[in-house]
Scaffold this active site. Structure first.
Site, PDB file in Angstrom:
ATOM      1  N   ARG A   1       0.248  -1.097  -0.336  1.00 32.39           N
ATOM      2  CA  ARG A   1      -0.426   0.094   0.129  1.00 32.39           C
ATOM      3  C   ARG A   1       1.051   1.884  -0.033  1.00 32.39           C
ATOM      4  O   ARG A   1       0.484   2.617   0.709  1.00 32.39           O
ATOM      5  CB  ARG A   1      -1.338   0.046   1.265  1.00 32.39           C
ATOM      6  CG  ARG A   1      -1.796  -0.457   1.116  1.00 32.39           C
ATOM      7  CD  ARG A   1      -2.781  -0.982   0.810  1.00 32.39           C
ATOM      8  NE  ARG A   1      -4.053  -1.774   0.340  1.00 32.39           N
ATOM      9  CZ  ARG A   1      -3.957  -2.879  -0.053  1.00 32.39           C
ATOM     10  NH1 ARG A   1      -2.661  -3.775  -0.452  1.00 32.39           N
ATOM     11  NH2 ARG A   1      -5.247  -4.268   0.129  1.00 32.39           N
TER      12      ARG A   1
ATOM     13  N   SER B   1     -10.694  -0.730   2.973  1.00 32.16           N
ATOM     14  CA  SER B   1      -9.774  -0.485   4.481  1.00 32.16           C
ATOM     15  C   SER B   1      -8.999   0.751   4.918  1.00 32.16           C
ATOM     16  O   SER B   1      -8.601   1.273   4.575  1.00 32.16           O
ATOM     17  CB  SER B   1      -8.097  -1.184   3.957  1.00 32.16           C
ATOM     18  OG  SER B   1      -8.294  -2.629   3.955  1.00 32.16           O
TER      19      SER B   1
ATOM     20  N   GLU C   1      -4.544   4.060   6.166  1.00 35.55           N
ATOM     21  CA  GLU C   1      -4.722   3.488   4.665  1.00 35.55           C
ATOM     22  C   GLU C   1      -4.983   4.702   3.800  1.00 35.55           C
ATOM     23  O   GLU C   1      -4.664   5.328   2.932  1.00 35.55           O
ATOM     24  CB  GLU C   1      -4.350   2.398   4.799  1.00 35.55           C
ATOM     25  CG  GLU C   1      -4.238   1.581   2.834  1.00 35.55           C
ATOM     26  CD  GLU C   1      -5.806   0.625   2.318  1.00 35.55           C
ATOM     27  OE1 GLU C   1      -6.612   1.510   1.650  1.00 35.55           O
ATOM     28  OE2 GLU C   1      -5.613  -0.764   2.334  1.00 35.55           O
TER      29      GLU C   1
HETATM   30  N1  EPU Z   1     -10.418 -10.430  10.929  1.00 40.64           N
HETATM   31  C1  EPU Z   1     -11.167 -10.587  11.860  1.00 40.64           C
HETATM   32  N2  EPU Z   1     -11.600  -9.179  11.997  1.00 40.64           N
HETATM   33  C2  EPU Z   1     -12.271  -8.258  11.231  1.00 40.64           C
HETATM   34  C3  EPU Z   1     -11.620  -8.865   9.800  1.00 40.64           C
HETATM   35  C4  EPU Z   1     -10.413  -9.138   9.265  1.00 40.64           C
HETATM   36  O1  EPU Z   1     -10.781 -11.326  12.649  1.00 40.64           O
HETATM   37  O2  EPU Z   1     -13.224  -7.874  11.444  1.00 40.64           O
HETATM   38  C5  EPU Z   1      -8.971 -11.210  10.367  1.00 40.64           C
HETATM   39  C6  EPU Z   1      -9.831 -12.500   9.562  1.00 40.64           C
HETATM   40  O3  EPU Z   1     -10.448 -13.093  10.489  1.00 40.64           O
HETATM   41  C7  EPU Z   1      -8.033 -13.155   8.456  1.00 40.64           C
HETATM   42  C8  EPU Z   1      -7.835 -11.765   8.432  1.00 40.64           C
HETATM   43  O4  EPU Z   1      -8.196 -11.204   9.641  1.00 40.64           O
HETATM   44  O5  EPU Z   1      -7.782 -13.719   9.364  1.00 40.64           O
HETATM   45  C9  EPU Z   1      -7.664 -11.077   7.133  1.00 40.64           C
HETATM   46  O6  EPU Z   1      -8.933 -10.761   7.029  1.00 40.64           O
HETATM   47  P1  EPU Z   1      -9.220 -10.507   6.256  1.00 40.64           P
HETATM   48  O7  EPU Z   1      -8.617 -11.464   4.617  1.00 40.64           O
HETATM   49  O8  EPU Z   1     -10.300  -9.808   5.576  1.00 40.64           O
HETATM   50  O9  EPU Z   1      -7.855  -9.628   4.664  1.00 40.64           O
HETATM   51  P2  EPU Z   1      -7.870  -7.841   6.130  1.00 40.64           P
HETATM   52  O10 EPU Z   1      -6.178  -8.158   6.188  1.00 40.64           O
HETATM   53  O11 EPU Z   1      -8.434  -7.853   6.422  1.00 40.64           O
HETATM   54  C10 EPU Z   1      -6.208  -7.520   2.891  1.00 40.64           C
HETATM   55  C11 EPU Z   1      -6.988  -5.653   2.508  1.00 40.64           C
HETATM   56  C12 EPU Z   1      -8.133  -5.777   2.090  1.00 40.64           C
HETATM   57  C13 EPU Z   1      -7.704  -6.782   0.884  1.00 40.64           C
HETATM   58  C14 EPU Z   1      -8.070  -8.070   1.703  1.00 40.64           C
HETATM   59  C15 EPU Z   1      -8.297  -9.310   0.235  1.00 40.64           C
HETATM   60  C16 EPU Z   1      -5.136  -4.057   3.831  1.00 40.64           C
HETATM   61  C17 EPU Z   1      -5.365  -2.991   4.511  1.00 40.64           C
HETATM   62  N3  EPU Z   1      -6.366  -4.695   3.840  1.00 40.64           N
HETATM   63  O12 EPU Z   1      -7.625  -7.097   4.391  1.00 40.64           O
HETATM   64  O13 EPU Z   1      -7.470  -4.786   1.189  1.00 40.64           O
HETATM   65  O14 EPU Z   1      -9.260  -7.321   0.431  1.00 40.64           O
HETATM   66  O15 EPU Z   1      -6.811  -8.150   2.561  1.00 40.64           O
HETATM   67  O16 EPU Z   1      -7.246  -9.291   0.142  1.00 40.64           O
HETATM   68  O17 EPU Z   1      -3.737  -4.992   3.854  1.00 40.64           O
HETATM   69  C18 EPU Z   1      -8.280  -2.120   0.624  1.00 40.64           C
HETATM   70  O18 EPU Z   1      -7.193  -1.797   0.928  1.00 40.64           O
HETATM   71  O19 EPU Z   1      -9.162  -1.417   0.816  1.00 40.64           O
HETATM   72  C19 EPU Z   1      -8.632  -3.492   1.079  1.00 40.64           C
HETATM   73  C20 EPU Z   1     -10.005  -3.772   1.516  1.00 40.64           C
END
Ligand code: EPU
Length: 338
Positions: A162, A237, A333
């Site tokens: 990012r 995010s 972000e």
């Molecule tokens: N999780 C929780 N609670 C929540 C959200 C997530 O426990 O409310 C846990 C999930 O269970 C999982 C882990 O956190 O074990 C990761 O969650 P997820 O796969 O939903 O991805 P993320 O790390 O929360 C990132 C990106 C998203 C992207 C997703 C999928 C960043 C800041 N965000 O989210 O990007 O869609 O991975 O690749 O890196 C964005 O940048 O706007 C965005 C939506």
């Protein structure tokens, strides 16, 4: 070019924040961009495009340049690859759908990301195991001070998680006018390794997914977790996933062995900020019209009439609580406009 005064930006930012622009001009070509930058009458300029990664906390006392030039063009092609030049104002997801309709692979995992193509390199957008940098060829940007176009190679852009040159030392110096991608025509290097994609494809009974199948799976996953900005204002995010040292990670894992994590290098680990925020009890909480999305705690939402300051106050409260509970600093972000 028509210069408007006192324009509400509510429909120009996906958070739906009702801030006003003192002056506003829509830019439909590179020539118009040059012309607008030379308007001495309005010395302060503010660049806006998809408005999908910003939080406006006040009115903009400047000339807002609404970058909206359109066009997708094949600029080079072999039997295996194609290089596309996409103008900055093209909506990202519509552009991804266009590439899939033409059988070009590489952007399918990045389906349904809000915003426009020109701003995608600034934060090296990413999702489901793929980042913009993976297919990025080069971009063209106008240097604000000289109004000259400059080509930026992948190396020049210094892409990170990012992050890019345009968020670092290049911040505020250039306006991206077009982005070129190298995509595949055959032998698509598909990436379905991300757990959620595998699960979704399995659910749909797809064994040998096409690029369109992957896109459809990503769309289904995003729609199930992330709020549609057309219905509830948001910027995806709001925070980045914090990267912490091995030492800090060991301490963290000792206390929270159940926490999800990703190993980045031998000495650094990424912890999902969504998990940290959920543990702090914020998931699904609402404070007036500002809130934390019920299905993904990383996303802050505007239920209607929240001000940018109210969203920011909530963000600060979340950061403070996460710091107090986990001794981890989470950074925004989204670009906060103060
Ligand atoms: N999780 C929780 N609670 C929540 C959200 C997530 O426990 O409310 C846990 C999930 O269970 C999982 C882990 O956190 O074990 C990761 O969650 P997820 O796969 O939903 O991805 P993320 O790390 O929360 C990132 C990106 C998203 C992207 C997703 C999928 C960043 C800041 N965000 O989210 O990007 O869609 O991975 O690749 O890196 C964005 O940048 O706007 C965005 C939506």
């Amino acid at each position: 070019m028509e210069i408007k005064t006192n324009v509400s930006l509510k429909t120009y930012n996906t958070f739906g924040i009702d801030a006003n622009a003192a002056f506003f001009v829509e830019i439909n070509s590179v020539a118009e961009l040059k012309e607008a930058l030379q308007l001495d009458l309005y010395p302060a300029k503010f660049v806006l495009s998809g408005g999908s990664n910003m939080l406006l906390t006040k009115d903009i006392d400047a000339l807002v340049l609404y970058v909206n030039m359109k066009g997708i063009e094949v600029i080079n092609e072999t039997s295996e690859h194609v290089i596309l030049r996409v103008m900055a104002g093209e909506n990202w997801h519509q552009m991804v759908l266009w590439t899939l309709d033409n059988g070009y692979g590489g952007l399918e995992n990045l389906s349904l990301i809000p915003g426009n193509t020109g701003t995608a390199p600034i934060q090296n957008i990413g999702a489901y195991g793929v980042e913009l940098k993976d297919t990025f060829h080069q971009c063209e940007a106008m240097t604000i001070a000289t109004q000259e176009l400059q080509v930026f190679s992948k190396e020049d852009c210094q892409f990170g998680y990012r992050d890019s040159y345009f968020k670092g030392i290049g911040k505020g110096k250039h306006i991206i006018t077009s982005v070129s991608f190298q995509l595949t025509k055959t032998n698509h290097a598909t990436n379905t390794s991300y757990g959620a994609i595998e699960k979704q494809l399995q659910k749909e009974g797809v064994k040998k997914p096409t690029i369109k199948d992957i896109s459809n799976a990503v769309v289904a996953i995003r729609q199930s977790k992330l709020p549609d900005p057309k219905e509830i204002g948001n910027s995806g995010s709001f925070f980045k996933n914090p990267v912490i040292s091995l030492e800090a990670f060991k301490k963290f894992q000792n206390t929270y062995p159940e926490a999800p994590f990703y190993k980045i290098t031998e000495t650094s680990y990424k912890v999902p900020a969504g998990w940290l925020i959920e543990q702090c009890g914020f998931k699904g909480k609402r404070f007036g019209d500002a809130g934390v999305h019920a299905k993904q705690a990383l996303v802050l939402v505007n239920y209607g009439n929240a001000t940018g300051q109210e969203i920011l106050d909530l963000a600060r409260k979340i950061q403070q609580t996460v710091r107090d509970q986990f001794d981890i600093q989470i950074e925004t972000e989204v670009n906060i406009i103060k």
